[in-house]
Design a protein around this motif. Structure first.
Motif, PDB file in Angstrom:
ATOM      1  N   MET A 155     -41.897  -3.551   3.482  1.00 26.23           N
ATOM      2  CA  MET A 155     -40.171  -3.912   3.234  1.00 26.23           C
ATOM      3  C   MET A 155     -39.661  -3.279   2.003  1.00 26.23           C
ATOM      4  O   MET A 155     -39.000  -3.812   1.086  1.00 26.23           O
ATOM      5  N   THR A 156     -39.896  -1.957   1.670  1.00 21.90           N
ATOM      6  CA  THR A 156     -39.537  -1.115   0.708  1.00 21.90           C
ATOM      7  C   THR A 156     -38.512  -0.017   1.094  1.00 21.90           C
ATOM      8  O   THR A 156     -38.536   0.484   2.351  1.00 21.90           O
ATOM      9  N   MET A 157     -37.879   0.622   0.373  1.00 21.90           N
ATOM     10  CA  MET A 157     -37.112   1.740   0.675  1.00 21.90           C
ATOM     11  C   MET A 157     -37.950   2.860   1.180  1.00 21.90           C
ATOM     12  O   MET A 157     -37.102   3.979   1.755  1.00 21.90           O
ATOM     13  N   GLY A 206     -41.905  -5.308  -1.896  1.00 15.70           N
ATOM     14  CA  GLY A 206     -41.641  -5.794  -0.786  1.00 15.70           C
ATOM     15  C   GLY A 206     -42.794  -6.291   0.169  1.00 15.70           C
ATOM     16  O   GLY A 206     -43.854  -5.877  -0.273  1.00 15.70           O
ATOM     17  N   LYS A 224     -34.792   0.642  11.031  1.00 14.28           N
ATOM     18  CA  LYS A 224     -36.107   0.337  10.190  1.00 14.28           C
ATOM     19  C   LYS A 224     -37.311   0.942  11.112  1.00 14.28           C
ATOM     20  O   LYS A 224     -36.926   1.253  12.139  1.00 14.28           O
ATOM     21  N   ARG A 263     -37.921  -8.297  -0.191  1.00 18.46           N
ATOM     22  CA  ARG A 263     -37.473  -7.512   0.410  1.00 18.46           C
ATOM     23  C   ARG A 263     -36.590  -6.494  -0.231  1.00 18.46           C
ATOM     24  O   ARG A 263     -35.673  -6.989  -0.989  1.00 18.46           O
ATOM     25  N   GLY A 264     -36.858  -5.125   0.050  1.00 14.81           N
ATOM     26  CA  GLY A 264     -35.992  -4.186  -0.544  1.00 14.81           C
ATOM     27  C   GLY A 264     -36.343  -3.741  -2.009  1.00 14.81           C
ATOM     28  O   GLY A 264     -35.676  -2.728  -2.471  1.00 14.81           O
ATOM     29  N   THR A 265     -37.268  -4.445  -2.650  1.00 15.19           N
ATOM     30  CA  THR A 265     -37.724  -4.251  -3.875  1.00 15.19           C
ATOM     31  C   THR A 265     -39.069  -3.245  -3.495  1.00 15.19           C
ATOM     32  O   THR A 265     -39.592  -3.241  -2.537  1.00 15.19           O
ATOM     33  N   LEU A 305     -37.568   0.308   5.225  1.00 19.32           N
ATOM     34  CA  LEU A 305     -36.158   0.416   4.986  1.00 19.32           C
ATOM     35  C   LEU A 305     -35.764   1.671   4.409  1.00 19.32           C
ATOM     36  O   LEU A 305     -36.412   2.496   4.013  1.00 19.32           O
ATOM     37  N   LYS A 327     -32.515   4.416   2.790  1.00 21.87           N
ATOM     38  CA  LYS A 327     -31.233   4.187   1.955  1.00 21.87           C
ATOM     39  C   LYS A 327     -30.058   4.273   2.836  1.00 21.87           C
ATOM     40  O   LYS A 327     -30.285   5.139   3.840  1.00 21.87           O
ATOM     41  N   GLU A 373     -28.889  -2.500  11.405  1.00 24.12           N
ATOM     42  CA  GLU A 373     -30.058  -1.884  10.449  1.00 24.12           C
ATOM     43  C   GLU A 373     -31.063  -0.954  11.216  1.00 24.12           C
ATOM     44  O   GLU A 373     -31.572  -1.409  12.447  1.00 24.12           O
TER      45      GLU A 373
END
Ligand SMILES: Cc1cc2nc3c(=O)[nH]c(=O)nc-3n(C[C@H](O)[C@H](O)[C@H](O)COP(=O)(O)OP(=O)(O)OC[C@H]3O[C@@H](n4cnc5c(N)ncnc54)[C@H](O)[C@@H]3O)c2cc1C
Length: 477
Positions: A310-312, A293, A265, A288-290, A316, A318, A263
């Motif tokens: 903790m969002t894209m 996050g 980050k 997490r990931g939404t 985080l 793609k 991963e």
């Protein structure tokens, strides 16, 4: 062939340096290869995770392991622990149940008591009674009226300062203050590098990339493995692969293919205006990931703050979580992540993502909107063995005789891994049995705070970060 060593360690991250220093303490000679200019220069770490309270979804068992391992590492590297507590909250919009979080905290308090009963020196997180405190809405209303405390000491004082900025009407109550501390990687790197330089039992080869490893156990030589670097081949009896997310690339030299995730980050550095009193780490939990996050603000010296979201769009990425596939030896990141990982970040990306991060925090802390970009992101890739991305504790595996692979997920597992490898090399007869094992490391203990201050500052600057990131907000004498 130059020289043979008992142990060859590939990768001078937290795993590799702890192994080298623990082995050196028992007189076991090793050679440690690190491709960068100095040690502990890979993916960052900034939280000790003594209780796993930043992860509402993990098991109680993982939380206990994180607590135990964090205490052990905190005792080894006290000058890198920033003893500022953490404010934990759940926004009203989020699913997490505060009662469950509190139940888990109660379990951790009991476990902490057991650890202290076993060894009173384990009490590095304050007294068990003060490990956490919860605050109802009524408590918050009362404390919000109290004046700021420049250097807070009690949980209430930390909460008073936090309430000067947090919009607590957006949060479920109670909220929590817990003795979850910061962990300064520049300071740990400095203490480790200085300690390794003091011993003749570890030959530290920085700026040295291992290009290949060969299994020669069947050749009956006086070593089991060959380690190839640019111009030299080294022979070692025992091989430790502690190369972090590169573990699989080296495994490929040995035709090993193990299931794992990698991963990528990043965390962002922002600069705010001076505020009248120190604030704790702030956590606003989220899935997490939404797009909602977890939001996480980590205070540093001189008004610098590190942010995770903790969002894209923030921490985080793609295609930032990749998995080994059966038709490939190891997974590879997409071009954007590879560019960031190996060539550095474009200015635009730094600005956009840091601003996203500031905006994200401002939802719960409106005054933080005025913060600006404070430096390049702290970023990197890490391995997670198996296929469960929520795993937070990883240790070591022994895929062949005389070969160990460190698989830590949190930096706190490094000492456990070192102890497990030590047991294995005794078992295999690579070294004689050690009778007087101790928790102390004289090499690490011999490094002074002044030496750490100086080298940690130098490391921060050399790596392109503000020097203030090398200091603790709560000085450890
Ligand atoms: C953004 C982010 C935030 C994080 N925050 C935390 C946190 O707050 N707390 C926490 O505990 N953990 C955190 N982690 C996880 C933590 O960074 C890792 O657990 C830890 O760094 C793993 O240590 P390691 O020694 O196993 O591997 P690494 O730190 O990856 O070290 C491996 C070393 O091997 C070297 N290397 C690789 N290949 C070769 C080669 N062929 N030759 C020579 N050298 C080589 C690399 O340069 C590197 O220095 C975070 C990770 C990320 C990405």
């Amino acid at each position: 062939m130059t020289k043979n060593y008992n142990v060859g360690i590939i990768g001078g991250g937290v795993s590799g340096v702890v192994i080298a220093l623990e082995f050196a303490k028992y007189g076991i000679d090793s050679i440690l290869f690190e491709q960068e200019k100095s040690v502990v220069n890979g993916p960052p770490f900034c939280h000790l995770h003594a209780g796993g309270n930043l992860y509402p979804d993990i098991s109680d068992e993982q939380c206990k392991i994180l607590m135990k391992q964090s205490i052990e590492m905190g005792r080894l590297f006290p000058q890198s622990i920033d003893k500022r507590p953490t404010f934990i909250s759940v926004p009203k919009s989020e699913k997490y149940n505060i009662e469950q979080i509190i139940n888990r905290l109660d379990t951790l308090v009991e476990y902490y008591k057991i650890l202290i009963d076993k060894d009173p020196l384990n009490e590095i997180l304050g007294t068990p009674e003060d490990y956490y405190k919860s605050y109802t809405k009524k408590d918050l209303i009362t404390l919000a009226e109290q004046p700021t405390v420049k250097f807070p000491k009690t949980s209430d004082e930390w909460i008073i300062n936090a309430l000067k900025f947090i919009d607590y009407n957006k949060l479920k109550t109670p909220v929590i203050l817990v003795q979850e501390y910061g962990w300064n990687l520049f300071r740990l790197a400095a203490q480790a590098q200085l300690a390794i330089e003091k011993t003749d039992k570890c030959n530290l080869k920085t700026n040295t990339t291992v290009t290949n490893i060969k299994d020669v156990r069947h050749l009956n030589l006086d070593y089991n493995w060959q380690i190839y670097t640019g111009d030299t081949v080294y022979g070692v009896n025992y091989l430790v692969n502690s190369s972090g997310f590169k573990t699989m690339e080296l495994d490929a030299s040995l035709r090993l293919n193990t299931k794992r995730l990698i991963e990528f980050k990043a965390a962002y550095i922002s600069k705010w205006h001076p505020i009248p009193g120190l604030i704790p780490e702030l956590i606003f939990h989220g899935e997490r990931g939404t797009p909602h996050g977890m939001a996480q603000l980590t205070p540093y010296c001189d008004d610098f703050y590190q942010i995770h979201g903790m969002t894209m769009d923030i921490t985080l990425f793609k295609e930032g979580l990749i998995q080994s596939k059966s038709n490939k030896t190891y997974p590879v990141f997409n071009a954007d992540i590879n560019r960031k990982l190996y060539l550095g970040w474009e200015e635009d990306d730094i600005n956009t993502r840091t601003k996203n991060a500031i905006e994200f925090i401002s939802e719960f802390m409106p005054a933080f909107k005025t913060a600006t970009v404070g430096g390049p992101p702290l970023f990197g890739a890490q391995q997670i063995h198996g296929d469960d991305p929520s795993l937070r504790v990883g240790e070591v595996s022994f895929p062949y005789k005389s070969y160990a692979r460190s698989e830590i997920i949190k930096a706190s597992s490094a000492l456990t891994v070192s102890n497990q490898i030590l047991n294995k090399i005794e078992e295999e007869g690579i070294i004689p049995l050690i009778h007087n094992k101790t928790k102390y490391n004289v090499l690490l203990d011999s490094i002074s705070k002044t030496e750490i201050d100086q080298m940690a500052f130098q490391f921060a600057i050399e790596r392109g970060y503000p020097g203030a990131l090398s200091r603790l907000i709560i000085e450890n004498e």
